[in-house]
Enzyme design. Structure first.
Site, short mmCIF file in Angstrom:
data_model
loop_
_atom_site.label_atom_id
_atom_site.label_comp_id
_atom_site.label_asym_id
_atom_site.label_seq_id
_atom_site.Cartn_x
_atom_site.Cartn_y
_atom_site.Cartn_z
CB SER A 23 -7.01 37.97 -22.33
OG SER A 23 -7.57 37.15 -23.32
CG HIS A 28 -11.23 39.20 -25.56
ND1 HIS A 28 -10.51 40.32 -25.90
CD2 HIS A 28 -10.36 38.42 -24.86
CE1 HIS A 28 -9.27 40.23 -25.43
NE2 HIS A 28 -9.17 39.07 -24.80
CG ASP A 48 -11.10 43.30 -26.76
OD1 ASP A 48 -10.45 43.38 -25.71
OD2 ASP A 48 -11.67 42.26 -27.13
#
Length: 189
Positions: free
Chosen positions: A47, A104, A129
């Site tokens: 990701s 992230h 998210d």
């Protein structure tokens, strides 16, 4: 093959315990200095590509200073005291219903009542998210969710832990190899 005396065996066990306890104390010292429960994490998914690859080892820092708004902190102050989380920083966070931390980038930041609220997104993901959050959470709270801010990384070094988790037989091969190495080492002496 020469048999180890009781003293030699005890010395080997004590040396092993010394190495293990030193590694543990080093890790705990790093945890204390960085104010992170887990100052080293491994990237487990794609990701965050191209910034980080699966298997990269990340080093975290969770010090959250409050600098005087009128004064810009020096580079030295940022190194010693850490720096606040900002848009573009890469954070590691955990959610109550997910045991594995997520790495992230911060894409939105909200300040309210002396608290920092964050929205994150993986570099390789199309949406932020928020969809992953439980219904009771609308944003990440710096105090409750953020485990640390990424301050450095070592490419692919974490693949070892991924392989050991994905292929448990490797753990036994590695332990057997270490045991065999210990026996061979003692035979040579």
């Amino acid at each position: 093959m020469q048999k180890l005396s009781f003293r030699q065996g005890l010395a080997q066990i004590l040396n092993l315990l010394l190495v293990l306890s030193s590694a543990y104390m080093g890790y705990k010292t790093l945890s204390f200095v960085t104010d992170c429960e887990s100052p080293v994490v491994v990237v487990l998914s794609e990701s965050m590509e191209p910034s980080f690859q699966r298997g990269d080892l990340l080093f975290l820092d969770n010090r959250n200073p409050s600098f005087d708004e009128a004064k810009v902190p020096s580079v030295f102050e940022k190194i010693i005291y850490g720096s606040p989380v900002g848009i573009g920083d890469i954070v590691v966070y955990s959610l109550p219903d997910r045991p594995i931390p997520i790495v992230h980038r911060v894409v939105k930041l909200y300040e309210s009542e002396n608290q920092t609220h964050l929205i994150t997104k993986g570099d390789n993901n199309k949406i932020d998210d928020v969809a992953m959050f439980p219904k009771s959470i609308n944003y990440l709270d710096r105090e409750n969710h953020i485990l640390g801010v990424v301050r450095g990384y070592f490419p692919y070094l974490g693949m070892i832990t991924i392989w050991l988790t994905d292929y448990p037989i490797l753990k036994y091969i590695m332990l057997g190899g270490l045991g065999l190495l210990t026996l061979i080492q003692k035979e040579e002496q």
